[in-house]
Design an enzyme around this catalytic site. Structure first.
Site, PDB file in Angstrom:
ATOM      1  N   TYR B  91      12.300 -22.901  -3.442  1.00  0.00           N
ATOM      2  CA  TYR B  91      11.671 -24.217  -3.409  1.00  0.00           C
ATOM      3  C   TYR B  91      12.669 -25.283  -3.823  1.00  0.00           C
ATOM      4  O   TYR B  91      13.515 -25.049  -4.695  1.00  0.00           O
ATOM      5  CB  TYR B  91      10.486 -24.277  -4.375  1.00  0.00           C
ATOM      6  CG  TYR B  91       9.291 -23.478  -3.926  1.00  0.00           C
ATOM      7  CD1 TYR B  91       8.376 -24.006  -3.017  1.00  0.00           C
ATOM      8  CD2 TYR B  91       9.063 -22.191  -4.412  1.00  0.00           C
ATOM      9  CE1 TYR B  91       7.272 -23.273  -2.603  1.00  0.00           C
ATOM     10  CE2 TYR B  91       7.964 -21.457  -3.999  1.00  0.00           C
ATOM     11  CZ  TYR B  91       7.067 -22.008  -3.093  1.00  0.00           C
ATOM     12  OH  TYR B  91       5.991 -21.271  -2.697  1.00  0.00           O
ATOM     13  N   TYR B 130      10.109 -14.507  -1.817  1.00  0.00           N
ATOM     14  CA  TYR B 130      10.858 -14.740  -3.058  1.00  0.00           C
ATOM     15  C   TYR B 130      10.383 -13.812  -4.170  1.00  0.00           C
ATOM     16  O   TYR B 130       9.224 -13.416  -4.191  1.00  0.00           O
ATOM     17  CB  TYR B 130      10.805 -16.208  -3.487  1.00  0.00           C
ATOM     18  CG  TYR B 130       9.444 -16.819  -3.747  1.00  0.00           C
ATOM     19  CD1 TYR B 130       8.819 -16.697  -4.985  1.00  0.00           C
ATOM     20  CD2 TYR B 130       8.806 -17.559  -2.754  1.00  0.00           C
ATOM     21  CE1 TYR B 130       7.589 -17.292  -5.223  1.00  0.00           C
ATOM     22  CE2 TYR B 130       7.562 -18.156  -2.986  1.00  0.00           C
ATOM     23  CZ  TYR B 130       6.958 -18.013  -4.217  1.00  0.00           C
ATOM     24  OH  TYR B 130       5.738 -18.603  -4.456  1.00  0.00           O
ATOM     25  N   ARG B 140       6.823 -12.225  -3.511  1.00  0.00           N
ATOM     26  CA  ARG B 140       5.748 -12.884  -2.775  1.00  0.00           C
ATOM     27  C   ARG B 140       6.032 -12.807  -1.286  1.00  0.00           C
ATOM     28  O   ARG B 140       7.146 -13.113  -0.852  1.00  0.00           O
ATOM     29  CB  ARG B 140       5.641 -14.378  -3.152  1.00  0.00           C
ATOM     30  CG  ARG B 140       5.179 -14.726  -4.564  1.00  0.00           C
ATOM     31  CD  ARG B 140       3.787 -14.243  -4.951  1.00  0.00           C
ATOM     32  NE  ARG B 140       2.774 -14.179  -3.918  1.00  0.00           N
ATOM     33  CZ  ARG B 140       2.095 -15.213  -3.416  1.00  0.00           C
ATOM     34  NH1 ARG B 140       2.304 -16.427  -3.851  1.00  0.00           N
ATOM     35  NH2 ARG B 140       1.180 -15.046  -2.485  1.00  0.00           N
ATOM     36  N   HIS B 143       4.966 -17.561   2.610  1.00  0.00           N
ATOM     37  CA  HIS B 143       3.698 -18.286   2.710  1.00  0.00           C
ATOM     38  C   HIS B 143       3.949 -19.779   2.724  1.00  0.00           C
ATOM     39  O   HIS B 143       5.012 -20.252   2.300  1.00  0.00           O
ATOM     40  CB  HIS B 143       2.760 -17.925   1.546  1.00  0.00           C
ATOM     41  CG  HIS B 143       3.367 -18.187   0.194  1.00  0.00           C
ATOM     42  ND1 HIS B 143       4.165 -17.275  -0.453  1.00  0.00           N
ATOM     43  CD2 HIS B 143       3.322 -19.272  -0.615  1.00  0.00           C
ATOM     44  CE1 HIS B 143       4.579 -17.779  -1.602  1.00  0.00           C
ATOM     45  NE2 HIS B 143       4.090 -18.993  -1.722  1.00  0.00           N
ATOM     46  N   HIS B 145       1.954 -23.187   1.247  1.00  0.00           N
ATOM     47  CA  HIS B 145       0.838 -23.687   0.442  1.00  0.00           C
ATOM     48  C   HIS B 145       0.143 -24.826   1.199  1.00  0.00           C
ATOM     49  O   HIS B 145       0.815 -25.735   1.703  1.00  0.00           O
ATOM     50  CB  HIS B 145       1.352 -24.234  -0.894  1.00  0.00           C
ATOM     51  CG  HIS B 145       1.931 -23.177  -1.801  1.00  0.00           C
ATOM     52  ND1 HIS B 145       1.193 -22.547  -2.765  1.00  0.00           N
ATOM     53  CD2 HIS B 145       3.180 -22.646  -1.874  1.00  0.00           C
ATOM     54  CE1 HIS B 145       1.967 -21.674  -3.416  1.00  0.00           C
ATOM     55  NE2 HIS B 145       3.174 -21.711  -2.883  1.00  0.00           N
TER      56      HIS B 145
HETATM   57 FE   LIG Z   1       4.651 -20.178  -3.366  1.00  0.00          FE
END
Ligand SMILES: [Fe+2]
Lengths: 153, 220
Positions: B91, B130, B140, B143, B145
């Site tokens: 991110y 990640y 994870r 995806h 959000h």
């Molecule tokens: Fe996330």
């Protein structure tokens, strides 16, 4: 229906915006701050929550959004309504939790409020803000002895 | 029966101290819950739906779908916010310390508004998986959000969209916190050949259904 998923820990570059905490401008007459902290089940501050507010009266409706800081603090600058409705999102919350903020100096409104009327004293007390220097204080306890009253919509 | 995950889901460790221990109190809904913000004071610009506009590196994708309420009616003119990792699984957020490269040309943040038929469309790149510290060697699945407002406070939803066939699904406690397999499946987008752009981008479809009443009268 589409199921909820957690907001996760990495939203602060995406969802907050500078005017988010300002439900009304700083110059608005009769405006004030509602400030609070978010705590977890061992009373540790929650540094990665997002608070959203919505309020409606005949004269005004307004939305607010504020992330918590490292100490779990959030703040919204607004005007009175019978109550504010609140969503709390956070890492570790697989769905938002929903509550309401009532104001301690609106005794008559509170006395006739149909939602407050259904609650026992302990549950009701968690929904009442406390007076502060520049407005009100409203802490949110996600879990534990002082757990805030949350609502199912 | 709710489709939403239980708030206490021990496989996802962060729920242990954050899930309320008392059952939520049923609420007699008022106009404050049956209405919601329209963001007329914070208009969405057309370019905000293109997350690749600065020249992001990655596999270019169209992500689109229809936003509906639980009676099947499309929800027009409703703001949708999205955020995601870059192609390497990181991110653009200071708190993300995953040692994967940052892409200086990708914030991974976008907004759009549904059209008159409730349709939305983003252009982005495929996000990466990640690691996280929930359990040993936890990752994870990729995806995006999604943050939805619908017509009312009751319909407010934050969720995650996944990609079909991800081998990380089985070990992900976040996706698996949704107990109903059919509901879990609705978080997984579908490859959509019909929406691909030849010589340009692949496409995935993610339709979204918001529960909760609203006060807004039905549109003709
Ligand atoms: Fe996330």
């Amino acid at each position: 229906m589409t199921p909820s998923q957690t907001i996760g820990p990495f939203f602060t570059h995406a969802l907050p915006y500078p005017e988010g905490p300002l439900v009304v401008p700083l110059s608005q007459p009769h405006s004030f701050w509602v400030r609070g902290k978010v705590f977890d089940g061992v009373n540790a501050p929650v540094p990665d929550a997002l608070i959203e507010s919505w309020q409606v009266t005949d004269e005004f409706s307004g939305f607010g959004r504020c992330p918590t800081d490292e100490e779990g603090n959030w703040a919204l600058h607004t005007v009175k309504a019978p109550y504010l409705v609140l969503s709390v999102f956070a890492r570790g919350l697989l769905n938002r939790v929903v509550t309401r903020i009532y104001f301690p100096d609106q005794e008559q409104l509170n006395a006739t409020d149909p939602v407050l009327a259904t609650l026992d004293d302990t549950a009701r007390a968690t929904l009442l803000a406390r007076a502060a220097d520049d407005g009100y204080t409203f802490d949110i306890h996600l879990q534990g002895e002082h757990e805030t009253t949350f609502f199912a919509l | 029966m709710t489709v939403h995950p239980p708030l206490l889901w021990p496989a996802y460790k962060s729920t242990l101290l954050r899930a309320p221990s008392k059952a939520p109190v049923p609420l007699q809904l008022s106009v404050s819950e049956l209405t919601g913000p329209t963001f007329s004071d914070r208009p969405v610009e057309a370019h905000e739906s293109d997350l690749t506009r600065q020249g992001a590196i990655g596999e270019r994708l169209i992500v689109h779908g229809v936003l509906r309420d639980d009676t099947g009616r499309p929800i027009p003119h409703s703001v949708i916010e999205v955020w995601q990792t870059n192609a390497a699984g990181r991110y653009a957020n200071r708190a993300d310390q995953h040692p994967a490269p940052l892409d200086p040309n990708f914030t991974g943040v976008g907004r759009c508004v549904t059209d008159a038929q409730g349709h939305y469309r983003f252009q982005t790149i495929r996000p990466g998986a990640y690691p996280w510290r929930n359990h040993d060697n936890a990752w994870r699945p990729a995806h995006i959000h999604f943050s939805l407002f619908g017509r009312a406070f009751t319909q407010r939803l934050i969720t995650q969209m996944y990609f079909p066939g991800d081998p990380l699904f089985d070990q992900d406690p976040v996706l698996n916190s949704v107990r109903d397999p059919a509901a879990r499946q609705r978080l997984i987008s579908a490859f959509d050949l019909s929406a691909t752009e030849p010589e340009w981008a692949l496409a995935y479809r993610f339709d979204i259904v918001l529960g909760g009443q609203s006060a807004t009268p039905m549109e003709p």
